[in-house]
Design a protein around this motif. Structure first.
Motif, PDB file in Angstrom:
ATOM      1  N   UNK A 152       0.728  -1.555   0.158  1.00  0.00           N
ATOM      2  CA  UNK A 152      -0.201  -0.439  -0.014  1.00  0.00           C
ATOM      3  C   UNK A 152       0.614   1.061   0.063  1.00  0.00           C
ATOM      4  N   UNK A 153       0.786   2.331  -0.769  1.00  0.00           N
ATOM      5  CA  UNK A 153       1.081   3.552  -1.100  1.00  0.00           C
ATOM      6  C   UNK A 153       0.325   4.525   0.328  1.00  0.00           C
ATOM      7  N   UNK A 154       1.041   5.110   1.155  1.00  0.00           N
ATOM      8  CA  UNK A 154       0.557   5.984   2.379  1.00  0.00           C
ATOM      9  C   UNK A 154       0.873   6.936   2.318  1.00  0.00           C
ATOM     10  N   UNK A 155       0.122   8.093   2.482  1.00  0.00           N
ATOM     11  CA  UNK A 155       0.953   9.565   2.690  1.00  0.00           C
ATOM     12  C   UNK A 155       0.148  10.122   3.705  1.00  0.00           C
ATOM     13  N   UNK A 156       0.788  10.730   4.494  1.00  0.00           N
ATOM     14  CA  UNK A 156       1.266  10.560   6.127  1.00  0.00           C
ATOM     15  C   UNK A 156       1.388  11.836   6.327  1.00  0.00           C
ATOM     16  N   UNK A 157       0.356  12.806   6.890  1.00  0.00           N
ATOM     17  CA  UNK A 157       0.115  13.217   7.319  1.00  0.00           C
ATOM     18  C   UNK A 157       0.867  13.511   9.399  1.00  0.00           C
ATOM     19  N   UNK A 160       3.591  -0.373   2.613  1.00  0.00           N
ATOM     20  CA  UNK A 160       2.836  -0.706   4.175  1.00  0.00           C
ATOM     21  C   UNK A 160       2.213  -1.659   3.685  1.00  0.00           C
ATOM     22  N   UNK A 161       2.690  -2.859   4.446  1.00  0.00           N
ATOM     23  CA  UNK A 161       1.347  -4.253   4.954  1.00  0.00           C
ATOM     24  C   UNK A 161       0.167  -3.339   5.538  1.00  0.00           C
ATOM     25  N   UNK A 162      -0.695  -4.089   4.385  1.00  0.00           N
ATOM     26  CA  UNK A 162      -2.341  -3.456   5.122  1.00  0.00           C
ATOM     27  C   UNK A 162      -2.506  -4.981   5.997  1.00  0.00           C
ATOM     28  N   UNK A 163      -1.773  -5.659   6.892  1.00  0.00           N
ATOM     29  CA  UNK A 163      -1.917  -6.309   7.869  1.00  0.00           C
ATOM     30  C   UNK A 163      -1.523  -5.920   9.062  1.00  0.00           C
ATOM     31  N   UNK A 164       0.111  -4.928   8.649  1.00  0.00           N
ATOM     32  CA  UNK A 164      -0.037  -4.039  10.032  1.00  0.00           C
ATOM     33  C   UNK A 164      -0.460  -2.944  10.887  1.00  0.00           C
ATOM     34  N   UNK A 212      -1.404   0.383  13.184  1.00  0.00           N
ATOM     35  CA  UNK A 212      -1.282   1.970  13.175  1.00  0.00           C
ATOM     36  C   UNK A 212       0.106   2.269  13.411  1.00  0.00           C
ATOM     37  N   UNK A 213       0.233   1.573  14.484  1.00  0.00           N
ATOM     38  CA  UNK A 213       1.799   1.669  15.371  1.00  0.00           C
ATOM     39  C   UNK A 213       3.227   1.254  14.774  1.00  0.00           C
ATOM     40  N   UNK A 214       2.022  -0.582  13.139  1.00  0.00           N
ATOM     41  CA  UNK A 214       3.953  -0.702  13.248  1.00  0.00           C
ATOM     42  C   UNK A 214       4.496   0.373  12.075  1.00  0.00           C
ATOM     43  N   UNK A 215       3.717   1.138  11.625  1.00  0.00           N
ATOM     44  CA  UNK A 215       3.407   1.784  10.706  1.00  0.00           C
ATOM     45  C   UNK A 215       3.921   2.845  10.577  1.00  0.00           C
ATOM     46  N   UNK A 216       3.701   3.552  11.780  1.00  0.00           N
ATOM     47  CA  UNK A 216       3.969   4.608  12.600  1.00  0.00           C
ATOM     48  C   UNK A 216       5.666   3.758  12.669  1.00  0.00           C
ATOM     49  N   UNK A 217       6.395   3.068  13.412  1.00  0.00           N
ATOM     50  CA  UNK A 217       7.639   2.453  13.150  1.00  0.00           C
ATOM     51  C   UNK A 217       8.075   2.316  11.756  1.00  0.00           C
ATOM     52  N   UNK A 218       8.091   2.566  10.304  1.00  0.00           N
ATOM     53  CA  UNK A 218       8.031   2.516   9.720  1.00  0.00           C
ATOM     54  C   UNK A 218       8.316   3.329   9.920  1.00  0.00           C
ATOM     55  N   UNK A 252      -5.486   2.883  19.545  1.00  0.00           N
ATOM     56  CA  UNK A 252      -4.909   3.044  17.636  1.00  0.00           C
ATOM     57  C   UNK A 252      -3.779   1.622  17.839  1.00  0.00           C
ATOM     58  N   UNK A 253      -3.482   1.320  18.987  1.00  0.00           N
ATOM     59  CA  UNK A 253      -2.347  -0.143  18.581  1.00  0.00           C
ATOM     60  C   UNK A 253      -3.172  -1.096  18.073  1.00  0.00           C
ATOM     61  N   UNK A 254      -4.370  -1.461  17.971  1.00  0.00           N
ATOM     62  CA  UNK A 254      -5.442  -2.197  17.281  1.00  0.00           C
ATOM     63  C   UNK A 254      -5.780  -2.074  15.940  1.00  0.00           C
ATOM     64  N   UNK A 255      -5.901  -0.721  16.003  1.00  0.00           N
ATOM     65  CA  UNK A 255      -6.279  -0.633  14.614  1.00  0.00           C
ATOM     66  C   UNK A 255      -4.751  -0.629  13.281  1.00  0.00           C
ATOM     67  N   UNK A 256      -5.742  -1.543  12.011  1.00  0.00           N
ATOM     68  CA  UNK A 256      -5.130  -2.657  10.977  1.00  0.00           C
ATOM     69  C   UNK A 256      -4.584  -1.228  10.213  1.00  0.00           C
ATOM     70  N   UNK A 257      -3.991  -1.146   9.127  1.00  0.00           N
ATOM     71  CA  UNK A 257      -4.171  -0.445   8.013  1.00  0.00           C
ATOM     72  C   UNK A 257      -4.686  -1.159   6.967  1.00  0.00           C
ATOM     73  N   UNK A 258      -5.163  -2.403   6.836  1.00  0.00           N
ATOM     74  CA  UNK A 258      -6.216  -2.757   6.426  1.00  0.00           C
ATOM     75  C   UNK A 258      -7.707  -1.866   6.006  1.00  0.00           C
ATOM     76  N   UNK A 259      -7.840  -0.758   7.414  1.00  0.00           N
ATOM     77  CA  UNK A 259      -9.287  -0.184   7.608  1.00  0.00           C
ATOM     78  C   UNK A 259      -8.722   1.070   6.357  1.00  0.00           C
TER      79      UNK A 259
END
Length: 247
Positions: free
Chosen positions: A1-6, A27-31, A33-39, A82-89
């Protein structure tokens, strides 16, 4: 996934903040939200930029440390932490805006981290319960009606994440305060200090700069532990009784 973060940048409570933008291309859709921030932070670090500061601890939806406003919603589009939110959302190519909790009672420490010790001081204002210490009592030594026990456990489920404050247009922490007042007020052990507890905790709530409750209901809608709005009514009932007792 391509994600634009502000994401929000702010170096302390008195500093002027601003949004920064960054694009993540893988970005892995199964990651989570916090793993996305780690990335995001790994890539910022590799690019020689300052990583964004955010809060987390258990990452299991238990501690409530990870609160963020995501696209205008506390904890994001789902009613969860937030930690239980996943990027597939989210969808490929989405732009995600990330902000800290916004409240006078939650001053920004850095970037996405706020100081939530005001909630601790509200609890401390409630004082202790005057019960004897020592060996654990027998399980049925103090009978508690099941309906009150269930309601008390329901209130005690509050993890103090602050989503109710972030969701409230008045910045009120009344749902949190009511949960902490009610879960003791329903039990026999909480009766001796019941009237003083509600008065002292509400006074501390106001002293911390939180707004008043106007029963909008956004707090309960955003609560990841589904604390019911009617607990605020139970708090108000205790407050009326406390005034009647001259507290």
């Amino acid at each position: 996934m391509k994600i634009n973060v502000e994401f929000w940048r702010q170096n302390g409570q008195k500093a002027k903040g601003n949004f920064e933008k960054y694009t993540l291309d893988d970005v892995d859709e199964n990651a989570s939200f916090l793993e996305m921030l780690d990335q995001l932070n790994e890539e910022l670090f590799e690019a020689g930029r300052e990583p964004v500061a955010f809060d987390s601890d258990c990452r299991e939806g238990i501690c409530g440390m990870c609160g963020l406003v995501i696209n205008g919603d506390p904890h994001g589009p789902l009613v969860t932490t937030t930690c239980q939110l996943h990027m597939r959302s989210f969808k490929d190519g989405d732009t995600i805006t990330i902000e800290p909790w916004r409240s006078t009672g939650f001053p920004v420490l850095r970037d996405l981290i706020v100081d939530r010790t005001a909630l601790d001081r509200i609890v401390q204002a409630g004082g202790y319960i005057s019960v004897n210490t020592g060996a654990a009592p027998d399980a049925h030594a103090v009978p508690v009606p099941k309906d009150k026990a269930d309601r008390s456990f329901e209130a005690a489920a509050c993890i103090g994440c602050g989503a109710c404050v972030a969701a409230c247009p008045n910045g009120s922490a009344m749902l949190f305060t009511s949960a902490k007042v009610v879960h003791l007020g329903l039990l026999p052990q909480g009766q001796p200090e019941r009237h003083d507890r509600v008065v002292n905790m509400l006074a501390q709530h106001d002293a911390e700069g939180f707004g008043g409750c106007t029963n909008v209901g956004a707090c309960a809608a955003a609560c990841p532990k589904e604390i019911p709005l009617e607990l605020i009514s139970l708090l108000n009932r205790d407050l009326i009784k406390s005034v009647a007792h001259g507290r």
